[in-house]
Write an enzyme that holds these catalytic residues in place. Structure first.
Site, PDB file in Angstrom:
ATOM      1  N   ARG B 143       0.822  -1.181   0.000  1.00  0.00           N
ATOM      2  CA  ARG B 143       0.000   0.000   0.000  1.00  0.00           C
ATOM      3  C   ARG B 143       0.873   1.254   0.000  1.00  0.00           C
ATOM      4  O   ARG B 143       1.877   1.335   0.680  1.00  0.00           O
ATOM      5  CB  ARG B 143      -0.869  -0.031   1.254  1.00  0.00           C
ATOM      6  CG  ARG B 143      -1.975   0.970   1.237  1.00  0.00           C
ATOM      7  CD  ARG B 143      -2.823   0.842   2.482  1.00  0.00           C
ATOM      8  NE  ARG B 143      -3.451   2.119   2.731  1.00  0.00           N
ATOM      9  CZ  ARG B 143      -2.859   3.091   3.402  1.00  0.00           C
ATOM     10  NH1 ARG B 143      -1.668   2.936   3.905  1.00  0.00           N
ATOM     11  NH2 ARG B 143      -3.478   4.247   3.575  1.00  0.00           N
ATOM     12  N   LYS B 208       1.734 -11.433  10.415  1.00  0.00           N
ATOM     13  CA  LYS B 208       1.209 -11.290   9.064  1.00  0.00           C
ATOM     14  C   LYS B 208       1.677 -12.432   8.155  1.00  0.00           C
ATOM     15  O   LYS B 208       2.848 -12.753   8.097  1.00  0.00           O
ATOM     16  CB  LYS B 208       1.661  -9.948   8.478  1.00  0.00           C
ATOM     17  CG  LYS B 208       1.074  -9.674   7.102  1.00  0.00           C
ATOM     18  CD  LYS B 208       1.167  -8.201   6.751  1.00  0.00           C
ATOM     19  CE  LYS B 208       0.801  -7.972   5.303  1.00  0.00           C
ATOM     20  NZ  LYS B 208       0.703  -6.556   4.955  1.00  0.00           N
ATOM     21  N   ARG B 347      -3.436  -1.954  19.196  1.00  0.00           N
ATOM     22  CA  ARG B 347      -2.688  -1.168  20.174  1.00  0.00           C
ATOM     23  C   ARG B 347      -1.993  -2.143  21.106  1.00  0.00           C
ATOM     24  O   ARG B 347      -2.526  -3.197  21.442  1.00  0.00           O
ATOM     25  CB  ARG B 347      -3.649  -0.303  20.986  1.00  0.00           C
ATOM     26  CG  ARG B 347      -4.444   0.609  20.087  1.00  0.00           C
ATOM     27  CD  ARG B 347      -4.280   2.054  20.370  1.00  0.00           C
ATOM     28  NE  ARG B 347      -4.369   2.397  21.773  1.00  0.00           N
ATOM     29  CZ  ARG B 347      -3.783   3.477  22.271  1.00  0.00           C
ATOM     30  NH1 ARG B 347      -3.054   4.237  21.494  1.00  0.00           N
ATOM     31  NH2 ARG B 347      -3.905   3.797  23.543  1.00  0.00           N
TER      32      ARG B 347
END
Lengths: 153, 351
Positions: B143, B208, B347
């Site tokens: 991205r 990921k 977070r």
């Protein structure tokens, strides 16, 4: 309607010398007009009206008689609006040269910007040919459906 | 941009006539011989390729320069492990039921970006697709200009081109549909804990595993070309892991999840391709509605405290699922906020 957008419109009015501008967006519409008297600050009249049309349109009232001739010529200004909700990017990658800037000449099919929604990069092409006279969205900021992005003359 | 053509099932894509093309084909033949992961003597390789031993040495060094780990011992050469090299004919065969809808399959040895390659090979007919995979991707895009560089054999880099006759009104939610399709395939392959982070990053136990970048371009007649780029970590090298960790990116790969018995890359790419084509078709017919519940079932952020970066603004709240158009809902101290773009991250827990 976003107050920033109204501010942008006022700036646009000041830059171009257009006498009056009206934008409809869904059920909201805003009309901003300036008095013909030189030096007077632009006066804005914001009113919300129920407008069934979903598509955005920019209507320009004829220039006041005392205004310079330029605004009349600008009646052919053509606005490119955002075809979708998302984040506006002026360049392909951060730090890269913007696709277009004020003064750029564009042809039909040229990429003007990217609007991202949900990590989908949508290349927005120009459906008009001409010169970019105004870039109305800021890099990295959210845009709404129908929000004016560019004016091409 | 295509640098060297690997296997392609359209004959005219090959560039065998040039001398460089011959080297390319030798290099690929050599790689094919080494792909079993066994030791091969230089002498035997030379006779199999019909070149001198010095030429083999040169080819090996060419591959090493491209980042391949080739162990050289006095017995010969070998790859650190067996490799399932991409093969266009095999991919087409594995895409049973969809093979006639694949306009083109390009298996490239190296490429700048598979998305760029597919963008320059548009789909001609709606319902058809163009598939591109590459062994090495030099400047794959994440991205907003972030790179997705894939050294040899470490990732699956693929792009699928698709043509919409007319865009559905909620077309942005296609992004989430791609996440659903990928999750289905990877779970079916044995990675049961895989889930999706809004809008379509794939995560496994907090790390990921795969990423997606979709690029689209609308045509004046209402048609839209869509290029879906997918990167799946397949077998990351120690040095790649270290690099990613330095950037504070927590990653995992299929090999650590599935072990030696993991599905071959050809099989996996074929499974992803078929699932995507089936989901795209369904999305065209019935929109995001029919995927929404499944997406929420895979949602790894649900009820977690997250932050959303949008431009220079940062919003903090509790992830509260998605809307019918695929936007993320965030429960903030100032009420519910809806996001259709932005960078979401968990977070850090305070406990």
């Amino acid at each position: 309607m976003d107050i920033r957008k109204v501010k942008k419109l006022i700036e646009l009015l000041e830059e171009t010398g257009v006498a009056e501008i009206e934008i409809k967006e869904g059920e909201e519409s805003v009309r901003i007009s300036r008095y013909a008297s030189a030096g007077a600050p632009p006066v804005q009249q914001v009113h919300y009206a129920a407008a069934p049309a979903a598509a955005a349109s920019v209507a320009q009232a004829p220039a006041a008689a005392s205004a310079p001739a330029a605004p009349a010529a600008r009646a052919s200004d053509q606005t490119i609006t955002a075809p979708m909700v998302g984040t506006f990017y002026a360049a392909a990658t951060p730090g890269a040269k913007p696709f277009v800037e004020i003064g750029s000449t564009v042809s039909v099919g040229d990429t003007l910007c990217i609007i991202e929604a949900m990590k989908m990069m949508n290349q927005i092409e120009s459906d008009k040919a001409g010169r970019v006279v105004s870039v109305m969205a800021k890099n990295g900021e959210p845009v709404e459906f129908g929000q004016p992005l560019f004016i091409i003359e | 941009m295509q640098k060297n053509s690997g296997s392609s099932d359209r004959a005219h894509d090959r560039d065998m006539n040039e001398p460089a093309g011959q080297n390319v084909s030798r290099r690929e033949q050599l790689l094919a011989l080494l792909s079993d992961g066994e030791m091969h003597s230089g002498e035997r390789l030379a006779s199999q390729l019909n070149v001198t031993r010095a030429a083999v040495w040169k080819l090996i060094h060419g591959l090493k320069d491209m980042g391949l780990m080739i162990e050289a011992e006095h017995h010969g050469y070998r790859l650190p492990h067996a490799m399932d090299l991409y093969d266009a004919a095999r991919l087409r065969q594995l895409c049973a039921g969809y093979e006639s809808r694949l306009q083109q399959i390009d298996c490239l040895f190296e490429v700048d970006s598979t998305n760029t390659h597919v963008t320059s090979h548009p789909v001609n007919q709606s319902g058809d697709a163009v598939l591109c995979v590459a062994e090495i991707q030099h400047s794959g895009r994440g991205r907003r200009g972030r790179s997705w560089v894939a050294p040899f054999g470490e990732s699956i880099c693929m792009s699928l081109g698709w043509l919409f006759d007319s865009l559905p009104p909620d077309f942005s939610s296609l992004s989430l549909v791609v996440g659903v399709a990928l999750t289905r395939v990877l779970r079916a392959a044995g990675a049961y804990d895989v889930g999706v982070k809004w809008p379509n990053d794939l995560f496994w136990r907090g790390r990921k595993l795969a990423g997606v970048l979709i690029e689209m371009r609308g045509e004046p007649d209402g048609q839209a070309q869509m290029v879906i780029g997918i990167g799946v970590n397949h077998r990351l090298s120690e040095s790649s892991r270290k690099q990613l960790l330095e950037q504070q990116l927590l990653v995992c790969d299929l090999h650590e999840i599935l072990g030696e018995h993991s599905t071959g890359r050809n099989q996996l790419v074929a499974a992803i391709t078929c699932e995507l084509m089936s989901c795209l078709k369904q999305f065209e017919q019935s929109g995001f509605m029919s995927f929404m519940a499944e997406w929420q079932y895979y949602d790894v952020l649900a009820s977690s405290e997250v932050q959303v970066l949008q431009g220079e603004q940062c919003f903090v709240g509790v992830a509260a699922g998605i809307t019918l158009d695929g936007s993320l809902l965030l429960n903030t101290p100032h009420g519910i906020r809806k996001f259709n773009s932005g960078e979401v991250s968990l977070r850090a827990r305070r406990d």
